[in-house]
Every structure is written in structure tokens, then in C-alpha cells.
Design a protein around this motif. Sequence first.
Motif, mmCIF file in Angstrom:
data_model
loop_
_atom_site.group_PDB
_atom_site.id
_atom_site.type_symbol
_atom_site.label_atom_id
_atom_site.label_comp_id
_atom_site.label_asym_id
_atom_site.label_seq_id
_atom_site.Cartn_x
_atom_site.Cartn_y
_atom_site.Cartn_z
ATOM 1 N N ASN A 144 1.347 2.280 -3.440
ATOM 2 C CA ASN A 144 0.091 2.005 -4.235
ATOM 3 C C ASN A 144 0.007 0.831 -4.994
ATOM 4 O O ASN A 144 -0.392 0.782 -5.921
ATOM 5 N N ALA A 164 -8.780 -18.938 7.997
ATOM 6 C CA ALA A 164 -8.512 -18.437 6.482
ATOM 7 C C ALA A 164 -9.088 -16.950 6.493
ATOM 8 O O ALA A 164 -9.501 -16.479 7.733
ATOM 9 N N GLY A 165 -8.947 -16.259 5.696
ATOM 10 C CA GLY A 165 -9.574 -14.918 5.436
ATOM 11 C C GLY A 165 -8.513 -13.767 6.488
ATOM 12 O O GLY A 165 -8.854 -12.586 6.177
ATOM 13 N N THR A 207 -6.399 -21.576 -3.370
ATOM 14 C CA THR A 207 -7.600 -22.281 -2.681
ATOM 15 C C THR A 207 -7.508 -23.552 -3.437
ATOM 16 O O THR A 207 -7.734 -24.858 -2.821
ATOM 17 N N ASN A 265 -13.529 -17.656 10.111
ATOM 18 C CA ASN A 265 -12.076 -17.437 10.234
ATOM 19 C C ASN A 265 -11.432 -17.405 11.791
ATOM 20 O O ASN A 265 -10.377 -16.855 12.062
ATOM 21 N N ARG A 323 -2.012 -18.634 3.090
ATOM 22 C CA ARG A 323 -2.504 -19.938 3.226
ATOM 23 C C ARG A 323 -1.694 -20.804 2.630
ATOM 24 O O ARG A 323 -1.350 -22.038 3.169
ATOM 25 N N PHE A 376 -1.358 -2.544 -4.653
ATOM 26 C CA PHE A 376 -2.430 -3.267 -3.818
ATOM 27 C C PHE A 376 -2.446 -4.777 -3.945
ATOM 28 O O PHE A 376 -2.889 -5.454 -4.632
ATOM 29 N N PHE A 420 -7.544 -10.602 4.303
ATOM 30 C CA PHE A 420 -8.553 -9.485 4.158
ATOM 31 C C PHE A 420 -8.760 -8.713 5.510
ATOM 32 O O PHE A 420 -8.822 -7.517 5.563
ATOM 33 N N THR A 421 -8.499 -9.410 6.643
ATOM 34 C CA THR A 421 -8.471 -8.641 7.991
ATOM 35 C C THR A 421 -7.260 -7.849 7.892
ATOM 36 O O THR A 421 -7.421 -6.542 8.410
ATOM 37 N N PHE A 444 0.845 -1.121 0.035
ATOM 38 C CA PHE A 444 -0.013 -0.024 0.022
ATOM 39 C C PHE A 444 0.878 1.271 0.084
ATOM 40 O O PHE A 444 0.327 2.271 -0.560
ATOM 41 N N ILE A 486 -5.931 -6.188 5.160
ATOM 42 C CA ILE A 486 -6.185 -5.221 4.498
ATOM 43 C C ILE A 486 -6.816 -4.152 5.190
ATOM 44 O O ILE A 486 -6.674 -2.799 5.519
ATOM 45 N N ALA A 487 -8.019 -4.517 6.281
ATOM 46 C CA ALA A 487 -8.640 -3.365 6.928
ATOM 47 C C ALA A 487 -7.791 -2.879 8.093
ATOM 48 O O ALA A 487 -8.110 -1.661 8.160
ATOM 49 N N ALA A 513 -12.423 -5.741 1.331
ATOM 50 C CA ALA A 513 -11.755 -6.529 2.668
ATOM 51 C C ALA A 513 -13.113 -6.700 3.597
ATOM 52 O O ALA A 513 -13.340 -8.054 3.876
ATOM 53 N N ILE A 522 -6.215 -10.915 -6.706
ATOM 54 C CA ILE A 522 -7.514 -11.594 -6.205
ATOM 55 C C ILE A 522 -7.826 -12.997 -6.724
ATOM 56 O O ILE A 522 -8.128 -13.967 -6.335
ATOM 57 N N CYS A 545 -14.927 -10.360 4.580
ATOM 58 C CA CYS A 545 -15.115 -10.813 5.903
ATOM 59 C C CYS A 545 -16.660 -11.275 6.095
ATOM 60 O O CYS A 545 -16.810 -12.167 6.700
ATOM 61 N N ILE A 556 -3.804 -7.684 -3.022
ATOM 62 C CA ILE A 556 -5.198 -8.252 -2.297
ATOM 63 C C ILE A 556 -4.898 -9.559 -2.109
ATOM 64 O O ILE A 556 -5.889 -10.404 -1.340
#
Lengths: 365, 357
Positions: free
Chosen positions: A74, A273-274, A147, B96, A85, A76, A277-278, A71, A280-281, B17, A140, B21, A78
Motif C-alpha cells: 500500500n 515518456a509516461g 521533468t 509516449n 526518465r 503508492f 503511468f502505463t 502497491f 500503474i494501469a 494513470a 507526483i 495517459c 506514483i
Amino acid sequence: MRKFLLALVAPLLALGFALLVTTVILLVSGHPPLDVYQQMWDYGTQPDSIVLTINLSTTYYLAAIAVAVGFKMNLFNIGVDGQYRLAALFAAFVGGHVSLPPVLHVTVIILVAVIVGALWAGVAAVLKNRRGVSEVISTIMLNYVATGIIAFLLAPDKFAELIEGSNNIGTKPIPSSGQVPGFDVVSGASAPIYGTIVLAAAVGIGFWWMLNRTRFGFDLRASGLSPTAATASGIDAKRMVLFVMLLSGGLAGLIGIPQLVGAAYTYNLDFPAGLGFTGIAIALLGRNSPVGILFGSLLWAFLDVSRQILDLGGVSKEIVTIMQGVAVLSVVIAYELVRRYRITAQQRDVGRQLAAEAEMAGAAA
Amino acid sequence: MFKGLKVATLVVAGALALAACGSTSGGGSSSSTSPAASDTSSSTASACTPSNIKVGMAYDIGGRGDKSFNDSAAAGLDKAVKELCVTSKELSAVPNETDAQKAARLTLLAKGGYNPIIAVGFAYAPALKLVAPKYPQVNFAIVDDSSYQAANVANLTFAANEASYLVGVIAAQATKKKSVGYIGGVNVPLLVSFQKGFDAGVTATDSSVKITDKYLTQPPDFSGFNAPDKGKATAAGMFDAGADVVYAAAGGSGGGVFVAAKAAGTWAIGVDSDQYTSADAAVKDVILTSALKNVDVAVYDVIDAAVKGSPLTGVQVYNLKNDGVGYSKSNPAVQPFEAKADAAAQAIIAGTVTVPN
């Protein structure tokens, strides 16, 4: 002084706004907000909850740093989710099958994770440099490919073995030489704090040092602020894309490590998993800064842990998801507002100074 | 201009994101405001003697309202609340999470005085291993797992492959085009065991029948248990390719399979509970039969034993022999195929046929 105050205003503004929205939602759904917050605080500050919060935030911190590296220029990434994983699967597989002395064993596990994560992210970098594919799209999509690869490899005749009597399936457990003991520092808690918190701290410090004290960090920030200016000053954009992507992916490889060598010792079907994305937030919440991300991940983990009590009291625990979402959005908006205010203030200052100079010039004449 | 674009991109990334989630958390949330809670006060106050047993339920992701596995367990709880006058508390997992978070949930129930505590789903096994030894006076039960066994733990396991074998026998007889399909929700060992049972049942009955096996999603994407659109598309593909009976072991996704079967004028086979009686009236006539996995019976058994003061412990196998699994006969259309299926069931019980697992 004003600069310092302004730096504080934005996060506080954002948190206040998130709290306000949550309060309104709680009121509308007929729950006394103060009571709910009190419950969350009481539960979240019990010894077991504190350990859980710190352990979760260790993982979240690594995830957010991996995202923030990209980031900052710039870029990204994702695909952190797929990268970690895949990395965790390979690291768990190798970790379970080699026998080495204690420290070396863990080092090998970490190295495998970093290399696999970096290579997987490298695919997106090559696609961007060679074919101009946007890294947002490719990363993405690579998540889905990861997966698929994991589903293919996590089978009894390949990386995994069946666990007697279980419907789960996982890699061979990592022997004790590859496990990292925890710190029993919170009194009254039933579990230790992950030993890998040291790793997270080192990554945070390293990230800060790299950004602010190295040529590479300068190039990275310059590329983020203005790619054209960076190119003009002799920074090789393609080289930066490749290096930063590899770095981001390598750090992503670390995300699964705390859970792998500190608690689960295997990669199985319910390996968390995931987290990408956590990450990123939380990177957004922490404004890509090592310190901001520290607070962001602690807050996020605290909310995740303390939400458990809500279910028990009949409050929908999804309220916490709303709180997290609003916090991220309001941080982005608050910083933009503060940035605009800063620009106007700056312009006003400059205007005032110019006017004063003109006045002085007039008086002299 | 550039700054504005950057902010917009960040917002989009953030939204992504959050969407990610949220995507797996769909379905109903769990809370104490379940139908069960209201039942206690209204209809049953006089029907049974109030019990001081407090049942703690820890569901897997999706919780009550997932029209699948969790709901099946919830049905057993509802029955117990109604007939045994127990009170209950239901918590459910969030996507998760780590084993430590699951353990915190079980601990919360144990500390709250809930006993027995029923963990729904094999994912709770590592968490149970952490919590059960700390609360030796509390009785735990776990569905679909026997990897961790202890004096205060009941392992509720199901021979779902046996039920799948029987519906395989039925499918092999019902197919006119000599082609059947199996749709699993998520490619996990549990559902591979369903598939092996089904395939064995079909082949044993008519070895000339072609079998197509498909899974909707791969772990850790567990959305295949609750994605009717994916079920519909996959089933439609199978029907187009010539299959005329499809067994859907896919939880909530089965609804889509039924719709596809209705459109194609073919048969579908349900799973877990008798879906002929619970499905939409518009599609129920295509549900030839359902492979039954009576999680509700097991959950009720655990609570019943606790009320009687002799808690269940150890591995409890639910199979054809003790009616823990089976197939449903509520659709009259299945009658012509029952004889062979029942004969197969007898053979399995007698041990002359072994169903692969």
C-alpha cells in the motif's frame, strides 16, 4: 478447486466487460465490431507486430513490477515516471561517455539507472519518514521536478549534443560495447526481440521469489495487509517504507533500459515518456502479481500495436484507449465482487459446518 | 472499512494513470473522415484530372486539428487533394510511443501503396531511417529534419529563424515602452532557433529594447503547443511587467496570448500561418503580423512533384530567398514598420546579415 475457478473468474469477467463496452461503442459509432476485431487480430499477429508487441511489453512489464512492489504494501509510488526518465537520462549520459568492454559497459549503464532511480524515489521515502508527507503527493510532485531537471540537463553544453541537421537533441549515442543485441527468433520480422527481455524475466522471477520466499517479502506483504499487525509483530514500518521505496525506484530505473540499450542508444526529446503511468494501469490490471502483470503487459502492448491498423480503416484509434481504461476499471471492480462473493461463501460454509456440528451434538444428546 | 478505502485508492490511482495517459492526446484525432476526403468527391471531381497518386501523411501527436504545425501540413495536403486530385490517408502518432511504433506507422502506409509518404515532424527521423531503405521505390518526405538523407527521402527544412528575425525588426519598432517578449511553446532546439532569430532582429533594430524570453513547458511535456491558458497567463505576466509586443511561437497556445494582448491593449505577433486572417474576430486586430513558416507550401511541393513524376529528394531549404518563410502584411497596422523589415529581408537574402540559428 473453487479457489482456482474464482481466481480465473475475475479477470475473465473484467475482460468480457471491457470487450462488451468496446463493442457497444463501436456499434454506436457505426463500425462493425467483429470486423474491427478481426482487423486488429490480423495486423497484431503479423511477424513485425509480434516483435513490436513483445518489445513493448518488456518495457511495460518492468514498469508495472516497479509500481507493484510499492502497491503490495500500500505504498503508492506514483513517481515511477519521473524516476525512470531521470535514470534513463543519467544512464544514457554515462553510457555514451565511458568506454568499457562489452558486458561491463552494459552493467555500468544498468547500475547507474538503478542507483539514480532509487535515489530519486528515496527522496519521497525520506519525506514520508521524517515529515509524514504522503508519498502519493510527493512522488507526483517529484515527477514535475524530474521533468525540470531533465530539461535543464538535456542541453548542448551539459548532457546533450546537437545532432547535425536535426531539431532533436540527445545524449551522445552509446557505443556498440554498451548495446545489447536482440534475438532474431520471429521468422519474417524485420527487427529482433530485445535482448533485455532476459532482464525483465529475471526481474519477474526475482519479484516472485522475494515476495514468497524471503523474510523481506513476508514483511512487505504483512505491512500491506495490516500495518498495525505488522508493527505489533516487530516490523519497522519506517525501515520498510525506505527499503520498498528504494526498491521500487531502482526497478523504475530499469524501465528505460530496453529502449536505451536495445534500440535508441540515446536519451533524446522523443524518448518514450509516461511509461510510469502505463505501469500503474498494468499493475492494477495484473493485480500486482508477477504472472498477472505478464498477461496484463502483453495485452496492453498488443492493443497498442494493433491500434495502428484502426486509423487506416477510418476507425478512431482512441477506441483502444477506452478499451484499456475499461479493462483496468473492471478488473478492480470484478476482483472486489469476487472477494465479496468469497467472503459470503466462506461465511455460508462456516455456518453450515456449525449447524452440522450442532445437529450432531443434538443427536448425541 | 479499510478494504473499501484501499479499493477506492486503487481506483483513484487508476484514474490518475488514465488521466495522465490521456492528457497529451488531446486535440483532434486523425482519421480518413477529414475535410479533404469529402472535398475530393464533391467540388473537385471536374476541376482536375483524377490522379492515381495516393499520399500518405503521418502526423505527430495531435494530428489534424491541432491549430498548429500539423494543421499547416494538412492545409498543404488539402490544397493538393483539391487541385491535383490525389487521394490521401492520414495517420497520427499517439503519446509516449517508441521509434519502432512510428516505424510501424510508416511501414503500414508504404505497404498500403501510399507514395509519397510525408512524415510531419522531426520525431519521425529515427523511424524513417528504419523504413526508407526497405522501400526504395517509395518516396518519403520529412518536415524539419535533415539528419537522415537518402535517395528516396526529401528533407523539408525551414529557416524559421529568418522569419523570426523580421518580426523582431517589426516588434522593436512597434514597442513604445522599449520592452518586448518571446513566448515559445516548448523548450526545444527548434523553438530556441525562433527565439534567437527574434532576439537578433530586435537588438539589431534597437539595442535599447528589453527582451524577455519564456517557454510554456519543458519536454517531454509537449502540451505547451496547445495550452491557450498557459499562453494567456504567461503573456499577461509579460504585459504586466511592461512589455507591449509579444511574439508567440507556441502553436495553439497563441490563442491565449492574443486574448491577453487584447485585454492589455498591446500587440501580439503570430506564427506559422497568417493568424490575422485565421484568428477569432474578437482578437484579430491585436495581431500585428505573423512569422510565416509555409509547411503547407512544402507539403504541396512534394505532392506536386510526385504527380509530375519527378519526386523531390534531398534537402529542400525553405527560406526568405524562395518565399518559404516570411512575415504577413494583412494587418494594415504593420505598414509603418514594413520598410525596415523588408530592408532586413533583402540584407538576409543578400547575405550581408546572418541570422543566428
